[in-house]
Design an enzyme around this catalytic site. Structure first.
Site, mmCIF file in Angstrom:
data_model
loop_
_atom_site.group_PDB
_atom_site.id
_atom_site.type_symbol
_atom_site.label_atom_id
_atom_site.label_comp_id
_atom_site.label_asym_id
_atom_site.label_seq_id
_atom_site.Cartn_x
_atom_site.Cartn_y
_atom_site.Cartn_z
ATOM 1 N N THR A 1 27.299 101.601 73.306
ATOM 2 C CA THR A 1 27.362 101.646 71.825
ATOM 3 C C THR A 1 28.576 102.424 71.323
ATOM 4 O OG1 THR A 1 26.006 103.650 71.517
ATOM 5 C CG2 THR A 1 24.829 101.544 71.736
ATOM 6 N N LEU B 1 28.849 101.279 65.576
ATOM 7 C CA LEU B 1 27.647 100.586 65.069
ATOM 8 C C LEU B 1 26.608 100.559 66.194
ATOM 9 C CD1 LEU B 1 29.220 97.624 63.047
ATOM 10 C CD2 LEU B 1 28.688 99.960 62.295
ATOM 11 N N HIS B 2 26.147 101.766 66.570
ATOM 12 C CA HIS B 2 25.234 101.915 67.708
ATOM 13 C C HIS B 2 24.065 100.916 67.649
ATOM 14 C CE1 HIS B 2 27.033 105.820 68.818
ATOM 15 N NE2 HIS B 2 26.984 106.145 67.545
ATOM 16 N N ASP B 3 23.388 100.888 66.499
ATOM 17 C CA ASP B 3 22.103 100.189 66.424
ATOM 18 C C ASP B 3 22.229 98.675 66.456
ATOM 19 O OD1 ASP B 3 20.607 102.670 64.197
ATOM 20 O OD2 ASP B 3 20.869 102.620 66.369
#
Ligand code: RIB
Ligand code: CA
Length: 321
Positions: free
Chosen positions: A200, A247-249
Site C-alpha cells: 500500500t 491510497l492504502h485502503d
C-alpha cells in the site's frame, strides 16, 4: 451482467477509505451489500457520519451500520486531542465534510455485527468482507456468529506489514488499533488477503493523478481533489520525495477487481499481542517455516493500473451527469 462480487465494506472512513469506497462503488464488478463503521482514523460517530455523507455524494444506496467505538480490550480514544486528528483531519475527511450535502439515509437501527450477519444470511452468494480499519467489528462478528463463517468467501483487508510499520516501527495503524481483534481474524481459518504497507505504500496518488480527479470526475472528482489536499500535506511532511500520499485502503478493493494488479505471496502471519516493542506486529513468515500459509500477503502493485481503476470509477459514476 457478469458476476458481481458481493462485499461488506468495514471502515474508519478517513480520506483513503473514501477513495476505496469510490473505487468499489464505481466498478460494476463489485456489489456493495452494506457498510459498517469502526473507530480508528476518527471516532466511530464521525466515521459513521462520513460514511453516510460519502454514500450521498456517490449516490450509493446501501445500509450503513455503526460499529465498535473502541478496541476489544482498550479504552475509548479522545479524538479531541490534536494528535488523533493529524492525518485525516478533524472531521476524518480532510476537513472538507462541510462541502457534502446532508445525507438522506439514516444509520441502521442495528449495530455493525448484526448488519453483517443480516446481509450474509440474505446473500445467495458467499460474501467477501473488506475491512480497511481496525478489525474489531470483524472479530466480534466471527465470535458472535461462528455458524455464518461458511457464508464468508474470504477477507480482503488493509492492514499490517511484512516489514516495518507506520504507527510504530513494527506496527501498522489498523492492526495497532486492535491487535487482539487482528489475532482472532488471522487465526479464523478464513481465506485472507493481507494488503499491508509493503504494497500500500506504493499505492501513491501523484500530483498529475490528483489533477485528473477534477478533469474526469465532475462534482465527485472535485470533492475528492479538495478532500485529499491536507492528506497530501501530511504525506509531504513525512517524506517530501514521495510521489504522493498513499491510497492504502483501495488496494484490497483493487485486488478484488483485478488480482493481476496486486502481487501476493502465500505466507504465515501471526499477530504479536504481547511484545514490549513489537506489539501489533504482523509477524510474516514468507517461508512458512513451521506453519502452513494462512494469508496471501501483498508485496507489490502496478501503480498506473491501480490509479486508472479510480479514474475509470469516477467516469462510471459520472456517466449520467
Ligand atoms: O495504515 C493505514 C491505515 O490506517 C488505513 O486504513 C488508514 O485509513 C488508516 O485507517
Ligand atoms: Ca482506514
Amino acid at each position: 451482467m457478469s458476476y458481481r462480487i458481493p462485499i461488506i465494506f468495514d471502515t474508519d472512513i478517513g480520506v483513503d477509505d473514501a477513495f476505496a469506497l469510490l473505487l468499489a462503488a464505481g466498478n460494476p464488478s463489485i456489489d456493495i451489500l452494506g457498510i459498517t463503521t469502526v473507530f480508528g482514523n476518527n471516532s466511530v460517530d464521525n466515521c459513521t457520519e462520513n460514511a453516510l455523507r460519502v454514500c450521498e455524494l456517490l449516490d450509493l444506496d446501501v445500509p450503513v451500520a455503526k460499529g465498535a467505538r473502541k478496541s476489544l480490550f482498550g479504552e475509548e480514544k479522545d479524538y479531541t486531542l490534536h494528535k488523533n486528528n493529524f492525518v485525516h483531519g478533524e472531521d476524518g475527511l480532510g476537513g472538507k465534510r462541510y462541502m457534502l450535502k446532508d445525507p438522506r439515509k439514516k444509520v441502521e437501527d442495528c449495530d455493525a455485527v448484526d448488519l453483517i450477519a443480516r446481509l450474509v444470511r440474505r446473500s445467495d452468494e458467499k460474501v467477501v468482507l473488506v475491512p480497511v480499519g481496525p478489525l474489531t467489528n470483524i472479530a466480534m462478528f466471527l465470535l458472535t456468529y461462528p455458524e455464518l463463517k461458511s457464508q464468508i468467501d474470504g477477507i480482503a483487508l488493509m492492514g499490517g506489514a511484512a516489514y516495518g510499520g507506520n504507527y510504530l516501527p513494527l506496527a501498522e495503524a489498523n492492526i495497532a488499533n486492535d491487535p487482539e481483534a487482528a489475532k482472532i481474524v488471522f487465526q479464523s481459518g478464513l481465506k485472507i488477503v493481507m494488503c499491508g504497507l509493503d504494497a500500500t505504500e506504493k499505492a501513491m496518488l501523484s500530483k498529475d493523478d490528483r489533477e485528473m480527479l477534477r478533469v474526469v470526475g465532475g462534482s465527485i472528482g472535485t470533492f475528492y481533489y479538495d478532500m485529499v489536499k491536507d492528506y497530501v500535506t501530511v504525506s509531504e511532511r513525512f517524506d517530501p520525495n514521495r510521489l504522493g500520499p498513499c491510497l492504502h485502503d483501495s488496494v484490497p478493493v483493487a485486488w478484488l477487481i483485478n488480482p493481476d494488479i496486486v502481487k501476493t505471496e502465500p505466507c504465515h502471519v501471526e499477530v504479536d499481542i504481547v511484545g514490549q516493542y513489537s506489539k501489533a506486529c504482523t509477524v510474516t513468515d514468507v517461508l512458512c517455516r513451521d506453519n502452513k500459509p494462512n494469508a496471501m500477503v501483498a508485496f507489490d502493485l502496478n501503480r498506473e493500473e491501480f490509479i486508472k481503476l479510480h479514474l475509470d470509477a469516477l467516469k462510471w459514476l459520472n456517466r449520467n451527469q
